[in-house]
Design a protein around this motif. Structure first.
Motif, PDB file in Angstrom:
ATOM      1  N   GLU A   1       6.657  11.398  -0.046  1.00  0.00           N
ATOM      2  CA  GLU A   1       5.308  11.728   0.428  1.00  0.00           C
ATOM      3  C   GLU A   1       4.679  12.826  -0.426  1.00  0.00           C
ATOM      4  OE1 GLU A   1       3.087  13.015   4.575  1.00  0.00           O
ATOM      5  OE2 GLU A   1       5.242  13.278   4.372  1.00  0.00           O
TER       6      GLU A   1
ATOM      7  N   ASN B   1       0.862  -1.183   0.000  1.00  0.00           N
ATOM      8  CA  ASN B   1       0.000   0.000   0.000  1.00  0.00           C
ATOM      9  C   ASN B   1       0.897   1.231   0.000  1.00  0.00           C
ATOM     10  OD1 ASN B   1      -1.743   2.179   0.642  1.00  0.00           O
ATOM     11  ND2 ASN B   1      -3.177   0.756   1.623  1.00  0.00           N
ATOM     12  N   TYR B   2       0.992   1.886  -1.164  1.00  0.00           N
ATOM     13  CA  TYR B   2       1.912   3.007  -1.293  1.00  0.00           C
ATOM     14  C   TYR B   2       1.389   4.280  -0.639  1.00  0.00           C
ATOM     15  CZ  TYR B   2       4.431   0.047  -4.576  1.00  0.00           C
ATOM     16  OH  TYR B   2       5.135  -0.985  -5.132  1.00  0.00           O
ATOM     17  N   LYS B   3       0.077   4.356  -0.433  1.00  0.00           N
ATOM     18  CA  LYS B   3      -0.483   5.541   0.223  1.00  0.00           C
ATOM     19  C   LYS B   3      -0.235   5.529   1.721  1.00  0.00           C
ATOM     20  CE  LYS B   3      -4.113   6.588  -3.154  1.00  0.00           C
ATOM     21  NZ  LYS B   3      -5.576   6.796  -3.363  1.00  0.00           N
ATOM     22  N   SER B   4      -0.425   4.344   2.344  1.00  0.00           N
ATOM     23  CA  SER B   4      -0.210   4.243   3.792  1.00  0.00           C
ATOM     24  C   SER B   4       1.217   3.810   4.131  1.00  0.00           C
ATOM     25  CB  SER B   4      -1.195   3.240   4.410  1.00  0.00           C
ATOM     26  OG  SER B   4      -0.976   1.931   3.890  1.00  0.00           O
TER      27      SER B   4
ATOM     28  N   GLU C   1       3.676  11.681  -4.142  1.00  0.00           N
ATOM     29  CA  GLU C   1       2.474  10.852  -4.206  1.00  0.00           C
ATOM     30  C   GLU C   1       1.225  11.674  -3.942  1.00  0.00           C
ATOM     31  OE1 GLU C   1       3.220   7.734  -1.492  1.00  0.00           O
ATOM     32  OE2 GLU C   1       4.875   6.881  -2.650  1.00  0.00           O
ATOM     33  N   ALA C   2       1.331  12.672  -3.051  1.00  0.00           N
ATOM     34  CA  ALA C   2       0.178  13.536  -2.779  1.00  0.00           C
ATOM     35  C   ALA C   2      -0.213  14.335  -4.022  1.00  0.00           C
ATOM     36  CB  ALA C   2       0.499  14.478  -1.623  1.00  0.00           C
TER      37      ALA C   2
ATOM     38  N   TYR D   1       7.414   7.959   6.009  1.00  0.00           N
ATOM     39  CA  TYR D   1       6.610   8.830   5.157  1.00  0.00           C
ATOM     40  C   TYR D   1       7.458   9.896   4.461  1.00  0.00           C
ATOM     41  CZ  TYR D   1       1.924   7.180   6.228  1.00  0.00           C
ATOM     42  OH  TYR D   1       0.780   6.445   6.294  1.00  0.00           O
TER      43      TYR D   1
END
Length: 605
Positions: free
Chosen positions: A210, A97-100, A213-214, A206
């Motif tokens: 970070e 999970n690349y977001k978390s 990706e945002a 993170y």
């Protein structure tokens, strides 16, 4: 003319120089070509496998700059993605999970504990993620054990069991025989020992990509000479950029090539050393923080989110309402929303303050709590089979009767939990409300003691506890709680309540039941004592050979526990020993109903 003999050492130096020049040229042209195409595309080991992209890369398939240091994966012979952690710990990748910033891994042979002694997570960029807490565990080689929670089946063999127990616990808290210490392992997630095929959750920092990706952009490594690797957001180069790069690099390449080679070698050595030290400091700080962990404090908004807006109600009573909740897709909890708190909130303080110090297989685990304004809630581990009360007082015996062997296991587990409260903690914990409603059952019907709202803490040296008022539920309260003529209040009061509960388990009904046809049986403890004393059969439900023997053993132990005077009751350690025995050597206790005064006291229940 200047002449110099060509020596073998000069040849080797030239070979090294040419080799260095070759690698530099490959790196430079790889970067130039990369300006026109993506040489680090998203990849997979198999069609439905996890997507692999920066900061991860596939070794032997992608260049080093396609991944962040320490994030290398490879495909095994079965086309499964493999993460190799220090030292030589190989785990299959289930999901990324690349977001978390979380990677889920598991052992190919469903025996992760086999690799634990070799795991050095401090040398990697990953850290454990746990919904409970991390702890230190000691692995023991034992001749036998009755603690199914602590056994490691895949490491055990014929005639011996490999067990894991908390290193800060006491060995006598667990039923372990003839044990030898094998090794210690630090900072493991609690849930590692709750499932056969555990999936580990690892996090990475993170700070890696970070912002990129945002913004929905790709991320990659900067190519610079700094000691610390840096990332950057990647985008398409404008037209003509490739040609300009070629001109600039061609003009300066010859003059800086040698210096660049030396710098790169020194930079790599310095960078690896610095990364190793920084990761070590980060892990050490992480472990120090986890040692101080207490149950998590949630806001009321968190509680509503966990319970899906209080949607799934499990039960309701005078204390409040219990709802089912989810911390994650795999971890269920039971959330008790307390009624409006009045007075000084002593019950809430008792529950949180007491349970924060408890860790035992037969005591329900407090995951967290909420104290948000006037809102109060307690978050427990979820136990799907609810309370023992449901199974011993049910009108539908065929559906809910557990069988005598399981009832014996529940009685023994509960006794071990009470013994832990009395002897296994830093301070003695007196529960004061032992009853079937407060004994919860997990998916395998293992008992867990709950509801510590009336509990009281005292030192182990104290034999007497001061009480300003009786605590507990009528029918389970020890006589000394109501009148000091019977003796002083102590840990023996819990033993009386446990004995009353045992007799209810045997009788399958409340101890006082005016609905029975024979009035002499209305008070079950007295009737069952008289029956055993006369050598009569108990006339209870018997299904197979051995049931009558178990029922008789539970009955005799219960009668020992409900002796009117505390001094005549056994300690919980002795109770555990009686329940573990075969019952052949148990003798009948004195008649607790002999005197008229005591019988009159009985009627008040």
């Amino acid at each position: 003319m200047y002449n110099r003999t060509w020596t073998p050492e000069m040849g080797r130096s030239m070979e090294r120089f040419i080799l260095l020049l070759h690698f530099l040229l490959v790196a430079i042209f790889a970067e130039l070509i990369g300006a026109g195409r993506d040489e680090c595309p998203e990849s997979r080991c198999r069609h439905h496998g996890p997507a692999i992209r920066f900061p991860f890369r596939l070794k032997d398939r992608q260049p080093e700059h396609c991944g962040y240091p320490g994030f290398d994966l490879y495909c095994n012979d079965n086309n499964q993605a493999v993460l190799e952690l220090p030292s030589s710990v190989k785990l299959l990748v289930k999901n990324i999970n690349y977001k978390s910033h979380e990677i889920q891994v598991y052992d190919e042979h469903a025996c992760l504990p086999r690799q634990l002694p070799h795991l050095k997570l401090s040398a990697s960029p990953f850290q454990f993620k746990s919904s409970y807490s991390l702890g230190d565990y000691t692995f023991l080689n034992c001749s036998s054990t009755e603690e199914s929670w602590s056994q490691i089946p895949c490491l055990s063999g014929l005639g011996y069991d490999i067990c894991a127990i908390p290193s800060d616990g006491f060995v006598h808290d667990f039923q372990l025989l003839s044990c030898t210490k094998v090794y210690n392992v630090s900072s493991l997630p609690y849930e590692l020992f709750g499932y056969q095929n555990i999936v580990l959750h690892l996090n990475w920092s993170y700070s890696i990509c970070e912002d990129c990706e945002a913004k929905g952009r790709k991320c990659g490594l900067k190519k610079n000479n700094r000691a610390e690797p840096e990332t950057q957001c990647l985008g398409k180069l404008p037209k003509g950029a490739l040609t300009k790069r070629l001109e600039v690099i061609g003009a300066v390449f010859g003059s800086i090539l040698l210096v660049l080679g030396i710098v790169l070698v020194l930079y790599r050595a310095h960078r690896l050393d610095k990364i190793k030290k920084e990761y070590q400091v980060k892990i050490e700080n992480f472990l120090v923080d986890y040692k101080a962990l207490k149950p998590t404090r949630y806001s009321y908004a968190d509680i509503k989110r966990i319970t899906n807006q209080l949607k799934d109600k499990l039960g309701e009573g005078g204390y409040g309402t219990v709802f089912k909740g989810n911390l994650t897709n795999e971890i269920l909890v039971a959330v008790k929303i307390l009624n409006n708190i009045t007075g000084n909130g002593e019950d809430f303080i008792n529950e949180v303050g007491t349970m924060a110090t408890i860790h035992h297989v037969n005591v329900v685990r407090l995951v967290g709590f909420c104290a948000d304004g006037s809102k109060r809630a307690l978050v427990y581990e979820f136990l799907p089979n609810e309370s023992l009360e449901k199974f011993i007082f049910s009108q539908d015996d065929k559906k809910h009767f557990l069988g005598w062997e399981k009832l014996q296991d529940i009685a023994l587990g509960t006794a071990k939990g009470i013994e832990y409260l009395h002897q296994g903690c830093d301070q003695r914990i007196l529960h004061f409300d032992i009853k079937p409603h407060n004994i919860l059952l997990d998916g395998n019907f293992n008992p867990k003691i709950s509801d510590f709202g009336l509990a009281k803490l005292c030192s182990k040296e104290e034999s007497v506890v001061s009480m300003t008022a009786a605590r507990g539920t009528m029918g389970y309260i020890a006589p000394e709680m109501l009148s000091r003529n019977f003796g002083n209040v102590s840990y023996k009061s819990d033993i009386y309540s446990f004995g009353m509960m045992l007799l209810e388990m045997v009788g399958g009904r409340k101890n006082i039941d005016i609905r029975v046809e024979n009035p002499s049986q209305a008070y079950f403890p007295e009737w069952v004592y008289n029956s055993l004393d006369k050598g009569e059969e108990l006339r209870i439900r018997i299904e197979k050979v051995g049931d009558a023997k178990i029922a008789k053993k539970l009955t005799i132990v219960g009668l020992w526990c409900i002796q009117w005077y505390p001094v005549d009751r056994p300690s919980m350690k002795v109770v555990v020993q009686m329940l573990e025995g075969d019952g052949d050597n148990l003798i009948m206790p004195p008649n607790p109903f002999a005197s008229t005064i005591q019988m009159n006291s009985t009627v008040t229940y």
